[in-house]
Structures are given as C-alpha cells and as structure tokens.
Design a protein around this motif. Structure first.
Motif, short mmCIF file in Angstrom:
data_model
loop_
_atom_site.label_atom_id
_atom_site.label_comp_id
_atom_site.label_asym_id
_atom_site.label_seq_id
_atom_site.Cartn_x
_atom_site.Cartn_y
_atom_site.Cartn_z
N GLU A 1 0.83 -1.21 0.00
CA GLU A 1 0.00 0.00 0.00
C GLU A 1 0.87 1.26 0.00
OE1 GLU A 1 -2.50 -0.73 3.39
OE2 GLU A 1 -3.85 -2.03 2.24
N ALA A 2 2.02 1.20 0.65
CA ALA A 2 2.94 2.34 0.64
C ALA A 2 3.48 2.58 -0.77
CB ALA A 2 4.10 2.11 1.61
N ILE A 3 3.72 1.51 -1.52
CA ILE A 3 4.14 1.66 -2.92
C ILE A 3 3.03 2.34 -3.72
CG2 ILE A 3 4.73 0.43 -5.06
CD1 ILE A 3 6.02 -1.74 -3.28
N GLU A 4 1.82 1.89 -3.51
CA GLU A 4 0.68 2.49 -4.22
C GLU A 4 0.57 3.99 -3.92
OE1 GLU A 4 -4.12 1.75 -4.86
OE2 GLU A 4 -3.11 0.81 -3.17
N ARG A 5 0.68 4.35 -2.64
CA ARG A 5 0.62 5.76 -2.26
C ARG A 5 1.77 6.55 -2.88
NH1 ARG A 5 -0.66 3.33 2.59
NH2 ARG A 5 1.43 3.69 3.42
N ALA A 6 2.95 5.95 -2.89
CA ALA A 6 4.12 6.62 -3.47
C ALA A 6 3.90 6.90 -4.95
CB ALA A 6 5.37 5.77 -3.25
N GLU B 1 0.94 7.11 -6.48
CA GLU B 1 -0.13 8.10 -6.60
C GLU B 1 0.38 9.52 -6.33
OE1 GLU B 1 -3.05 6.62 -3.86
OE2 GLU B 1 -3.98 5.33 -5.37
N ASN B 2 1.30 9.64 -5.40
CA ASN B 2 1.85 10.94 -5.03
C ASN B 2 3.07 11.33 -5.86
OD1 ASN B 2 -0.09 11.38 -3.03
ND2 ASN B 2 1.08 10.16 -1.57
N GLU B 3 3.37 10.51 -6.86
CA GLU B 3 4.48 10.75 -7.78
C GLU B 3 5.81 10.97 -7.07
OE1 GLU B 3 3.33 13.75 -10.63
OE2 GLU B 3 1.49 12.69 -11.12
N LEU B 4 6.10 10.12 -6.09
CA LEU B 4 7.40 10.16 -5.43
C LEU B 4 8.49 9.84 -6.44
CD1 LEU B 4 6.14 10.52 -2.65
CD2 LEU B 4 7.44 8.55 -1.88
N GLY B 5 9.70 10.16 -6.11
CA GLY B 5 10.82 9.90 -7.01
C GLY B 5 11.06 8.41 -7.23
N CYS B 6 11.67 8.11 -8.36
CA CYS B 6 11.95 6.72 -8.73
C CYS B 6 12.75 5.99 -7.65
CB CYS B 6 12.71 6.67 -10.05
SG CYS B 6 11.78 7.28 -11.44
N ALA B 7 13.76 6.65 -7.12
CA ALA B 7 14.61 6.00 -6.12
C ALA B 7 13.80 5.62 -4.88
CB ALA B 7 15.77 6.92 -5.73
N ASP B 8 12.89 6.49 -4.46
CA ASP B 8 12.05 6.19 -3.29
C ASP B 8 11.13 5.00 -3.56
OD1 ASP B 8 13.15 8.28 -1.79
OD2 ASP B 8 11.69 9.72 -2.58
N VAL B 9 10.53 4.98 -4.74
CA VAL B 9 9.63 3.87 -5.09
C VAL B 9 10.42 2.58 -5.20
CG1 VAL B 9 8.04 2.96 -6.84
CG2 VAL B 9 7.97 5.39 -6.23
N LEU B 10 11.59 2.64 -5.82
CA LEU B 10 12.42 1.44 -5.93
C LEU B 10 12.84 0.91 -4.56
CD1 LEU B 10 14.61 2.43 -8.99
CD2 LEU B 10 13.00 0.51 -8.87
N GLN B 11 13.11 1.80 -3.63
CA GLN B 11 13.46 1.38 -2.27
C GLN B 11 12.29 0.66 -1.62
OE1 GLN B 11 16.59 1.70 -0.92
NE2 GLN B 11 15.78 0.36 0.64
#
Length: 90
Positions: free
Chosen positions: A23-28, A30-40
C-alpha cells in the motif's frame, strides 16, 4: 498450512506488514514520489516476500519432508517443495 495457532498468527502478521508495504508503494506512485524512493519501497517488499517464502519453505520441509506422518507424505511433500521452488526461481 501453519501447524500451530502461534505460527499462523505470526505468518498472518507478516502478510499484513507486507500488505502495508505494498500500500505504501501504491501511495508513493499516486503521489508521484521519485523513482529512487519507489524502488526502495519495492526492494523492501521483495525482501519481505523472500523472508516469508523462506519461512514457509522451512515449515513445509519440517512437517512434510523431515517428519511426515507417513512415508507417502514425505514423497508428496518433497514433490510439492520441488514444484514451488521451480516456480519461485523462474
């Protein structure tokens, strides 16, 4: 699957933590977090899934290969494990 109430509760807790991570990935996203954050976040989920898989494989080996109730259970347990490992490694 799990062979005790305590083991079942422990496995369910792990699955619920993994659900929270997904769910945190989904939120990330949706909120267009940076690639590095999503990959982490994805790497964390992968590690959690690997840990859960290892625990389930260990449980299967202990109860269906090492200490089966009957010899036919040992062979079936080993065959099931081989199938799961093959699928996991694809």
């Amino acid at each position: 699957m799990s062979h005790s109430v305590q083991a079942k509760a422990k496995l369910l807790a792990r699955v619920r933590r993994i659900r929270g991570q997904v769910e945190a990935i989904e939120r990330a996203l949706e909120n267009e977090l940076g690639c590095a954050d999503v990959l982490q976040l994805v790497a964390s989920v992968r590690g959690a899934i690997s840990g859960l898989t290892a625990e389930l494989i260990e449980d299967h080996i202990q109860h269906h290969v090492v200490e089966p109730s009957q010899e036919s259970d040992r062979m079936r347990g080993a065959d099931e494990l081989i199938d799961v490992v093959r699928t996991y490694l694809k």
